[in-house]
Design a protein around this motif. Structure first.
Motif, PDB file in Angstrom:
ATOM      1  N   VAL A  60      58.606 -14.278 -22.962  1.00  0.00           N
ATOM      2  CA  VAL A  60      57.446 -15.042 -23.420  1.00  0.00           C
ATOM      3  C   VAL A  60      56.230 -14.567 -22.647  1.00  0.00           C
ATOM      4  CG1 VAL A  60      56.396 -17.328 -23.540  1.00  0.00           C
ATOM      5  CG2 VAL A  60      58.828 -17.055 -24.022  1.00  0.00           C
ATOM      6  N   ARG A  61      55.186 -14.192 -23.383  1.00  0.00           N
ATOM      7  CA  ARG A  61      53.934 -13.759 -22.753  1.00  0.00           C
ATOM      8  C   ARG A  61      52.908 -14.857 -22.941  1.00  0.00           C
ATOM      9  NH1 ARG A  61      51.932  -7.893 -24.157  1.00  0.00           N
ATOM     10  NH2 ARG A  61      50.741  -8.270 -22.272  1.00  0.00           N
ATOM     11  N   VAL A  62      52.174 -15.155 -21.889  1.00  0.00           N
ATOM     12  CA  VAL A  62      51.087 -16.128 -21.940  1.00  0.00           C
ATOM     13  C   VAL A  62      49.839 -15.400 -21.473  1.00  0.00           C
ATOM     14  CG1 VAL A  62      50.253 -18.363 -21.143  1.00  0.00           C
ATOM     15  CG2 VAL A  62      52.711 -17.993 -21.425  1.00  0.00           C
ATOM     16  N   LEU A  63      48.836 -15.330 -22.358  1.00  0.00           N
ATOM     17  CA  LEU A  63      47.623 -14.581 -22.073  1.00  0.00           C
ATOM     18  C   LEU A  63      46.400 -15.474 -22.166  1.00  0.00           C
ATOM     19  CD1 LEU A  63      48.248 -11.523 -24.428  1.00  0.00           C
ATOM     20  CD2 LEU A  63      48.994 -11.789 -22.070  1.00  0.00           C
ATOM     21  N   LYS A  64      45.478 -15.300 -21.248  1.00  0.00           N
ATOM     22  CA  LYS A  64      44.194 -15.993 -21.326  1.00  0.00           C
ATOM     23  C   LYS A  64      43.156 -14.977 -21.783  1.00  0.00           C
ATOM     24  CE  LYS A  64      40.836 -18.743 -18.921  1.00  0.00           C
ATOM     25  NZ  LYS A  64      40.355 -19.277 -17.660  1.00  0.00           N
ATOM     26  N   VAL A  65      42.411 -15.328 -22.810  1.00  0.00           N
ATOM     27  CA  VAL A  65      41.386 -14.436 -23.356  1.00  0.00           C
ATOM     28  C   VAL A  65      40.200 -14.424 -22.394  1.00  0.00           C
ATOM     29  CG1 VAL A  65      39.843 -13.997 -25.302  1.00  0.00           C
ATOM     30  CG2 VAL A  65      42.136 -14.946 -25.717  1.00  0.00           C
ATOM     31  N   SER A  83      44.045 -11.759 -19.437  1.00  0.00           N
ATOM     32  CA  SER A  83      44.816 -11.775 -18.188  1.00  0.00           C
ATOM     33  C   SER A  83      46.137 -12.484 -18.455  1.00  0.00           C
ATOM     34  CB  SER A  83      44.037 -12.500 -17.078  1.00  0.00           C
ATOM     35  OG  SER A  83      43.747 -13.831 -17.443  1.00  0.00           O
ATOM     36  N   GLU A  84      47.170 -12.008 -17.788  1.00  0.00           N
ATOM     37  CA  GLU A  84      48.497 -12.614 -17.914  1.00  0.00           C
ATOM     38  C   GLU A  84      48.517 -13.907 -17.094  1.00  0.00           C
ATOM     39  OE1 GLU A  84      51.349 -11.486 -19.513  1.00  0.00           O
ATOM     40  OE2 GLU A  84      50.649  -9.509 -20.123  1.00  0.00           O
ATOM     41  N   VAL A  85      49.065 -14.964 -17.698  1.00  0.00           N
ATOM     42  CA  VAL A  85      49.211 -16.243 -17.008  1.00  0.00           C
ATOM     43  C   VAL A  85      50.691 -16.424 -16.702  1.00  0.00           C
ATOM     44  CG1 VAL A  85      48.919 -18.744 -17.221  1.00  0.00           C
ATOM     45  CG2 VAL A  85      47.245 -17.210 -18.252  1.00  0.00           C
ATOM     46  N   ASP A  86      51.008 -16.851 -15.500  1.00  0.00           N
ATOM     47  CA  ASP A  86      52.399 -17.097 -15.141  1.00  0.00           C
ATOM     48  C   ASP A  86      52.925 -18.234 -15.999  1.00  0.00           C
ATOM     49  OD1 ASP A  86      54.845 -17.065 -13.937  1.00  0.00           O
ATOM     50  OD2 ASP A  86      54.168 -17.888 -12.036  1.00  0.00           O
TER      51      ASP A  86
END
Length: 88
Positions: A60-65, A83-86
């Motif tokens: 699962v990838r969680v990205l902040k624009v 940026s990748e969010v943990d």
């Protein structure tokens, strides 16, 4: 500079997917969440600060624009758009 960008264009411009058609399929199949809401359309507007989450390559990838790209540029330029969010 526009304040929003279509979801499928953002995913393609930011080099998260290889084709825009792949991004459209992910959205239409309900495989992407934005700020916790399931998206079902490729034309959903993406804004700076939105958080996108989806499964890709078994994780699962969680990205902040962080920025909205104007084009599909080099990988380094694309990487600066999010940026990748943990996810834990």
């Amino acid at each position: 500079m526009a304040e929003t960008l279509r979801l499928d264009k953002f995913l393609w411009f930011a080099r998260i997917v290889k084709t825009r058609a792949q991004a459209q399929a992910m959205a239409e199949e309900g495989r992407i969440r934005m700020d916790g809401r399931i998206l079902d359309r490729a034309h959903a507007p993406v804004r700076v600060g939105d958080v996108l989450s989806f499964a890709q390559r078994g994780a699962v990838r969680v990205l902040k624009v962080e920025a909205l790209p104007e084009r599909r540029g080099p990988a380094a330029e694309a990487r600066a758009c999010y940026s990748e969010v943990d996810s834990e």
